[in-house]
Design a protein around this motif. Structure first.
Motif, mmCIF file in Angstrom:
data_model
loop_
_atom_site.group_PDB
_atom_site.id
_atom_site.type_symbol
_atom_site.label_atom_id
_atom_site.label_comp_id
_atom_site.label_asym_id
_atom_site.label_seq_id
_atom_site.Cartn_x
_atom_site.Cartn_y
_atom_site.Cartn_z
ATOM 1 N N GLY A 1 0.810 -1.215 0.000
ATOM 2 C CA GLY A 1 0.000 0.000 0.000
ATOM 3 C C GLY A 1 0.844 1.265 0.000
ATOM 4 O O GLY A 1 0.522 2.239 -0.696
ATOM 5 N N ALA A 2 1.936 1.267 0.765
ATOM 6 C CA ALA A 2 2.805 2.446 0.818
ATOM 7 C C ALA A 2 3.451 2.709 -0.537
ATOM 8 O O ALA A 2 3.457 3.836 -1.036
ATOM 9 N N ALA B 1 2.428 1.629 -3.466
ATOM 10 C CA ALA B 1 1.395 1.995 -4.430
ATOM 11 C C ALA B 1 0.963 3.445 -4.232
ATOM 12 O O ALA B 1 0.735 4.183 -5.203
ATOM 13 N N GLY B 2 0.852 3.880 -2.975
ATOM 14 C CA GLY B 2 0.489 5.262 -2.708
ATOM 15 C C GLY B 2 1.541 6.243 -3.194
ATOM 16 O O GLY B 2 1.225 7.264 -3.804
ATOM 17 N N ILE B 3 2.809 5.914 -2.955
ATOM 18 C CA ILE B 3 3.894 6.784 -3.425
ATOM 19 C C ILE B 3 3.896 6.847 -4.944
ATOM 20 O O ILE B 3 4.080 7.908 -5.552
ATOM 21 N N SER C 1 1.352 6.353 -6.983
ATOM 22 C CA SER C 1 0.181 7.077 -7.486
ATOM 23 C C SER C 1 0.327 8.586 -7.319
ATOM 24 O O SER C 1 -0.322 9.350 -8.033
ATOM 25 N N LEU C 2 1.177 9.033 -6.391
ATOM 26 C CA LEU C 2 1.390 10.469 -6.198
ATOM 27 C C LEU C 2 2.344 11.055 -7.224
ATOM 28 O O LEU C 2 2.415 12.276 -7.379
ATOM 29 N N GLN C 3 3.094 10.206 -7.909
ATOM 30 C CA GLN C 3 4.049 10.688 -8.900
ATOM 31 C C GLN C 3 3.316 11.128 -10.167
ATOM 32 O O GLN C 3 2.254 10.613 -10.513
ATOM 33 N N VAL D 1 1.790 1.419 -10.946
ATOM 34 C CA VAL D 1 1.304 1.279 -9.567
ATOM 35 C C VAL D 1 1.274 -0.193 -9.151
ATOM 36 O O VAL D 1 1.700 -0.552 -8.044
ATOM 37 N N LYS D 2 0.775 -1.069 -10.030
ATOM 38 C CA LYS D 2 0.703 -2.487 -9.681
ATOM 39 C C LYS D 2 2.091 -3.082 -9.484
ATOM 40 O O LYS D 2 2.324 -3.859 -8.544
ATOM 41 N N ALA E 1 3.437 -1.820 -6.255
ATOM 42 C CA ALA E 1 2.780 -2.503 -5.139
ATOM 43 C C ALA E 1 3.357 -3.904 -4.955
ATOM 44 O O ALA E 1 3.619 -4.342 -3.823
#
Length: 749
Positions: free
Chosen positions: A54-55, A57-59, A61-63, A469-470, A473
């Motif tokens: 999750g961390a 993937a979150g990082i 997705s913020l890019q 992202v995948k 993750a």
């Protein structure tokens, strides 16, 4: 008493280190131990893997999304005609791996990329979008914002003490330098996302550009490919022009040398009065000049004929028309282009079967046939001229041969004349070769072709290439899983305490009498309730195992006395002592639990009721200690200790008092279990150890440090005592391969 009994027990029961200890060296890894540790922490593994996934993937997705476009160049693997130095003017240059790698290096060069950037900046719309990626125009990042906040805070803090000076005068800006700097910054951003590499061992080169704008990625990749091809054409034309100029100089020098050689031959003839042969020799010289010119014209015509054929294959009719000066070809080509445009216009509204379009097709076919006929006619004319020149060359060769034969018959040429003649011939051959190669070079100058072409132009991508992202993750999950696995494995092996009984035995050369599993309890006396609830639980079985090893009487048949001690507090000694007392009482043995941990007394308050005399009363008044013993409310054993509980600072009994207490109690009880204070905290346990049959040393699973146990054993050794055995307490039942449990049920009819 204790020395003899302990030694006898150690020798008779044979508690030597486990036979499996031979393999417990520093290089041995217990796989089962690791697997048990993993099984205990399986939820930790899952939680960390999910959290890391999750961390990441979150990082990701913020890019900012990045878009990738790629163009593919193909170098022409065919042999190219190239001109070299004076020693070899024409040579074949084949593509090799070093040459392809050199072309890749050219594409990676900053100068070529700057030309590509300037090409795309020529479009105002694209220029606006390219200027938007200038790092100087981007909002400040996190680090820059923190620096700005820190600077602002410092200026506010020390602003009152600073004196305000005059504002600096702004210097005039150099717009050209600012534009150059802007281009360099933009190119720096583009170069970070640019990748140029050769595709395998082929002649193909891939240009891959990645930016936040999909159109910028495609346009820059295509611009770089176009600039590279344009530079190839320019370099080829420039090289051919330079070589043509050099060849022209060489031809002129060779012509002058030929003239000097022929003039020397003529002078020799005049000097030797060969007037009778002058006419014949003059004719011969003229024929040789004519044949040289004929050969040069023939080479030039052949080169142009090949060029015309190549241009015709590539449909470059206008080049042929311009070189030929034919207005007919130009007119036919213009008419064909007009018909093609008309057909394109009609195709948007008429089908291919419409009469107008069919008429146009017939007319275009006719024009193409006329153009092909004109080109073929022109090529046939050139071929005829080449054949005429070839026939003329053959005739001149025959005539020259005849005249040479005639001259040979007329005179015997002396050595000097032959040398001059050979020199003139050599100069003539060199002149002819250079003249022929000059014709080839001039023909190549008129036909410009790059050695590379774009086989797959870059297209605008609609799907971002990053961040994935995948993938991030999955990478985060794998990283979290790996880190947790490493942590668990290291925790299993890098531990301050002991985790296996055989490890404890091998380290101190003392037998481990048993391992008491960990049971969740708020207070030590809860162990009795646990054993009452399940008399065949692993806890009850392990305590019975220890009591069976120790026996129910000492060697002399008297009362069995034992002390339960530990090196540090919170190692389960009180719980062990209560469990031992309860177990011996279940064997129908009159058992008393003596709580001599006077500074932290827990047995009397927890197990008994009443306000009668306790251990402190007996220490003050003496008498029969049995009067100070009370039956336990949770078991069939008796308890003696301080009633005031933990925190009551009662002076500890002396060794004589301990001896007297145990002697008096042994008259009324079969088994005496003593709960002693921790050895490394209080010294009371050393005096108690001198007066009992068995010394039981508790070692807490994973918690008790090896050095603490070693220090406690060293203290006992100084007073001449050695533990009967060790007890590993609060063990993890899942980590023990021998863990088990029994259940029985009986029924009567």
């Amino acid at each position: 008493m204790n020395n003899l009994t302990s030694k006898q027990l150690g020798s008779t029961t044979g508690y030597a280190p486990s036979s499996s200890g031979a393999r417990d060296s520093v290089d041995y890894i217990d796989i089962h131990r690791v697997l048990r540790g993993l099984r205990r922490r399986i939820w930790l593994l899952i939680f960390v893997a999910i959290a890391a996934a999750g961390a990441f993937a979150g990082i990701a997705s913020l890019q900012e999304p990045q878009y990738e476009s790629s163009a593919t160049l193909m170098l022409d693997p065919r042999e190219q005609r190239a001109l070299g130095n004076q020693t070899q003017v024409v040579q074949h240059l084949k593509l090799t791996s070093p040459i392809v790698d050199s072309e890749v290096a050219v594409l990676r060069g900053q100068s070529l990329q700057m030309r590509a950037l300037e090409l795309v900046l020529g479009d105002p719309e694209l220029a606006r979008r390219y200027y938007a990626i200038d790092p100087a125009l981007q909002p400040p990042g996190l680090v820059d914002r923190l620096q700005s906040i820190a600077s602002s805070a410092l200026s506010q803090l020390f602003g009152s003490a600073a004196t305000a000076g005059p504002e600096p005068i702004a210097e005039p800006r150099d717009e050209s330098a600012d534009l150059d700097g802007r281009k360099k910054r933009i190119l720096g951003v583009l170069r970070k996302g640019l990748s140029v590499h050769r595709i395998g061992e082929s002649y193909a080169i891939n240009l891959r550009q990645e930016t936040a704008d999909p159109e910028l990625s495609a346009t820059f990749a295509n611009a770089l490919a176009a600039v590279y091809i344009q530079e190839q054409v320019e370099n080829r034309r420039k090289t051919m022009e330079e070589v043509t100029g050099w060849l022209q100089v060489q031809v002129d020098a060779s012509g002058r040398e030929l003239e000097r050689a022929e003039e020397a031959v003529r002078d020799f003839r005049v000097a030797d009065s060969w007037n009778s042969k002058d006419v014949l020799r003059q004719q011969l010289d003229e024929m040789k000049v004519q044949i040289a010119e004929t050969r040069a014209d023939q080479v030039t015509k052949r080169a142009w004929l090949q060029t015309v054929a190549s241009l015709a294959d590539e449909n470059e009719i206008m080049v042929i028309a311009q070189q030929q000066g034919s207005s007919l070809l130009q007119q036919l080509h213009n008419e064909l282009e007009a018909l093609l445009r008309e057909d394109v216009r009609l195709s948007s509204s008429l089908s291919a079967d419409h009469p107008d379009r069919r008429n146009l097709a017939v007319e275009m076919a006719r024009l193409r046939a006329n153009i092909d006929d004109a080109v073929l006619s022109y090529s046939a004319g050139l071929q005829s001229e080449v054949e005429v020149l070839h026939l003329r060359e053959k005739d001149l060769e025959v005539e020259i041969a005849a005249m040479d034969h005639k001259l040979e018959q007329l005179e015997l040429t002396d050595i000097s004349f032959r040398q001059l003649e050979r020199k003139a011939d050599a100069a003539r051959i060199s002149y002819e070769n250079l003249l022929a190669r000059l014709g080839e070079a001039r023909a190549q100058v008129t036909f410009e072709r790059a050695e590379a072409k774009v086989i797959d132009p870059a297209e605008i991508s609609l799907v971002p290439s990053s961040p994935k992202v995948k993938l991030m993750a999955a990478f985060g999950a794998a990283l979290g899983l790996s880190a947790t696995l490493i942590f668990i494995v290291l925790r299993e092996f890098v531990s301050a305490g002991f985790t296996q009984a055989n490890e404890l035995e091998n380290h101190f050369a003392l037998p481990v009498l048993g391992s008491i599993p960990h049971v969740r309890m708020k207070k030590p006396f809860a162990v009795i309730a646990k054993m009452n609830m399940d008399r065949f639980s692993p806890l009850a079985e392990r305590v019975r195992q220890i009591s069976a090893i120790l026996g129910q009487k000492n060697k002399s048949g008297d009362t069995l006395t034992m002390v339960v001690m530990s090196s540090l507090p919170d190692e389960g000694k009180t719980t062990t002592a209560m469990a031992m007392a309860y177990t011996y009482a279940s064997f129908d043995k009159r058992t008393v639990l003596v709580d001599l941990d006077t500074r932290c007394a827990e047995a009397m308050p927890a197990l008994t009721q009443g306000t009668g005399p306790d251990l402190s009363s007996w220490l003050e008044k003496g008498g029969d200690p049995s009067a100070c013993t009370y039956p336990s409310q949770q078991g069939d054993f008796w308890v003696i200790g301080n009633r005031n509980g933990a925190g009551n600072m009662v002076p500890p009994p002396s060794r004589d008092e301990i001896r007297a207490l145990l002697t008096e109690l042994s008259k009324n009880f079969d088994v005496i279990v003593v709960d002693a204070p921790p050895l490394l905290v209080l010294s009371d346990g050393l005096a108690i150890a001198k007066e009992v049959d068995h010394i039981l040393m508790n070692v807490r699973y994973r918690k008790t440090a090896k050095q603490s146990v070693a220090t406690a054993l060293a203290l006992l050794e100084k007073v001449g005592e050695r533990p009967t055995g060790l007890i590993m307490t609060m063990t993890d039942a899942k980590s023990e391969p021998q863990a088990y449990g029994y259940g029985y049920s009986y029924g009567y009819s």
